[in-house]
Design an enzyme around this catalytic site. Structure first.
Site, PDB file in Angstrom:
ATOM      1  NE  ARG A 120      -2.641  -1.659   3.811  1.00 54.51           N
ATOM      2  CZ  ARG A 120      -2.507  -2.184   4.946  1.00 54.51           C
ATOM      3  NH1 ARG A 120      -3.691  -1.687   5.210  1.00 54.51           N
ATOM      4  NH2 ARG A 120      -1.800  -2.248   6.105  1.00 54.51           N
ATOM      5  CE  LYS A 160       0.813  -1.892   9.405  1.00 55.29           C
ATOM      6  NZ  LYS A 160      -1.003  -1.947  10.352  1.00 55.29           N
ATOM      7  CE1 TYR A 171      -5.932   2.585  10.065  1.00 57.85           C
ATOM      8  CE2 TYR A 171      -4.511   2.182   7.981  1.00 57.85           C
ATOM      9  CZ  TYR A 171      -6.047   1.974   8.914  1.00 57.85           C
ATOM     10  OH  TYR A 171      -7.303   2.890   7.450  1.00 57.85           O
ATOM     11  CG  HIS A 224      -2.396  -0.386  14.363  1.00 57.06           C
ATOM     12  ND1 HIS A 224      -4.147  -0.412  14.898  1.00 57.06           N
ATOM     13  CD2 HIS A 224      -2.159  -0.723  13.414  1.00 57.06           C
ATOM     14  CE1 HIS A 224      -4.767  -0.731  14.019  1.00 57.06           C
ATOM     15  NE2 HIS A 224      -3.958  -0.727  13.181  1.00 57.06           N
ATOM     16  CD  GLU A 269      -3.991   3.022  15.219  1.00 62.48           C
ATOM     17  OE1 GLU A 269      -3.213   3.435  15.900  1.00 62.48           O
ATOM     18  OE2 GLU A 269      -3.934   3.116  14.121  1.00 62.48           O
ATOM     19  CG  ASP A 328      -2.978  -4.178  13.095  1.00 60.30           C
ATOM     20  OD1 ASP A 328      -1.582  -4.535  12.371  1.00 60.30           O
ATOM     21  OD2 ASP A 328      -3.572  -4.499  11.798  1.00 60.30           O
TER      22      ASP A 328
END
Length: 372
Positions: free
Chosen positions: A15, A75, A94, A96, A118, A270
């Site tokens: 991605r 990510k 993101y 996490h 998120e 995740d």
């Protein structure tokens, strides 16, 4: 603002943070965008696509991290990337953080402004920047689970939908939210016998209304999970507590009661996973076996369908990226409480309470950092 898009370096992560149309929108707003060469190639997006949208192509991520005022990724930054972050540089991606103490400490030490997709919220309490990837991961879960059930992959040798005269596989889905609902959609379509477990009576009512008698719904209790785990050919975990580590609903003792060759797909990995025996894996080495049970715990599942995922993600992240670039992070967060909820780390302080609690660190409300 100068915005940078580095190529993702996580294992088999194809991605990319911005697509060309998103670049064009930011350029239209008067901003400059740098994109690392071949950053979008895994999603079918060439350097020329980005040039035509107004981006400058650069040879390495080093230049992006050194010069960009805002870095837009997909990510979480890996250790090598975290070393390049600068004080007051905006990181929009993101994160996490709840299950990841090392990353949390590194981001605090960097002094960067770290906004996590998120934990951005919406008026109805949903997580709009997480939703499209939850949809993708949910739809992938029965697909990768069915593959893992094949005997050559270490599974039971069971076809998810069965055939006439042979029963379908039993699929148990923990969590009836976005991922769980989409997992049920695909599992039902593949002909499996599907049970969805949730502790929300409203969620169970919604699922029953959506699927009718195509699935069974069960209110979540420890004893109910214990019984369903024993029966499952494929167990899909989709439990989510926003910003916090996922609760361990399936213990190691429960895993030991599962059928030999049964499969667990832990979509919640995740956030640390909802199965006690889960540990993060990669697309290169997606599974491992514990007590005869195959575990699929890839921490970036949507990366497998990079083009679909990238476009779906940009559909929801672009308005927030534009707001951050147009207004600067403090004003953008003052103006939008939902974007403010995305702030996890800023200026060496943790501004997301579940993350602070997960690591036993001090929590500082975002409001105290963005006061005019």
């Amino acid at each position: 603002m100068l915005i940078g898009v580095p190529k993702e370096i996580k294992d088999n992560e194809f991605r990319v943070g911005l697509i060309p149309s998103s670049v064009a929108e930011l350029v239209h707003h008067g901003h400059k965008v740098m994109v690392e060469t071949n950053a979008g190639i895994g999603a079918g997006l060439s350097d020329d696509d980005y040039r035509n949208a107004g981006a400058t192509i650069v040879d390495s991520a080093n230049q992006i991290f050194a010069e960009a005022e805002m870095v837009v990724k997909v990510k979480e930054p890996l250790a090598a990337e975290r070393k390049k972050l600068r004080k007051d540089q905006i990181l929009f991606t993101y994160l996490h953080l709840a299950p990841d103490a090392e990353q949390t400490h590194d981001l605090v030490a960097s002094g960067a402004i770290c906004i996590a997709y998120e934990t951005v919220t919406s008026n109805n309490g949903a997580l709009p920047l997480l939703t499209p990837m939850s949809e993708v991961a949910g739809r992938l879960a029965p697909q990768v689970g069915a593959h893992s059930l094949e005997k050559a992959q270490g599974g039971r040798g069971v076809l998810l939908g069965g055939v006439p005269g042979v029963p379908a596989a039993e699929v148990v889905i923990l969590g009836g939210g976005v991922s769980g609902t989409h997992a049920a959609t695909i599992a039902v379509g593949m002909g499996a016998k599907v049970t969805v477990v949730d502790r929300s009576a409203e969620a169970l009512k919604r699922l029953a209304g959506q699927f009718g008698t195509s699935i069974s719904t069960v209110f979540s209790t420890r004893s109910a999970i214990e019984e369903l785990v024993k029966r499952a050919d494929l167990l899909i975990g989709t439990v989510l507590v926003p910003g916090a580590a996922a609760p361990k609903l399936v213990t190691h003792a429960m895993v030991k009661t599962m059928k030999p060759g049964a499969v667990i797909v832990d979509v919640a990995i995740d956030q640390g996973g909802c199965v006690e025996t889960s540990k993060a894996t990669t697309h290169s080495h997606p599974t491992y076996v514990v007590d005869g049970v195959v575990h699929y715990c890839v921490a970036n599942m949507p990366g497998a369908v990079a083009r679909t995922s990238t476009f779906a993600l940009n559909n929801v992240t672009l308005p927030f990226a534009v707001a951050l670039a147009d207004k600067g992070w403090k004003k953008a967060l003052r103006d939008d409480v939902h974007l403010r909820n995305g702030l996890n780390v800023a200026g060496g302080k943790i501004t997301c309470q579940p993350v602070a609690e997960a690591h036993g660190l001090a929590y500082v409300p975002a409001e105290s950092l963005i006061a005019a």
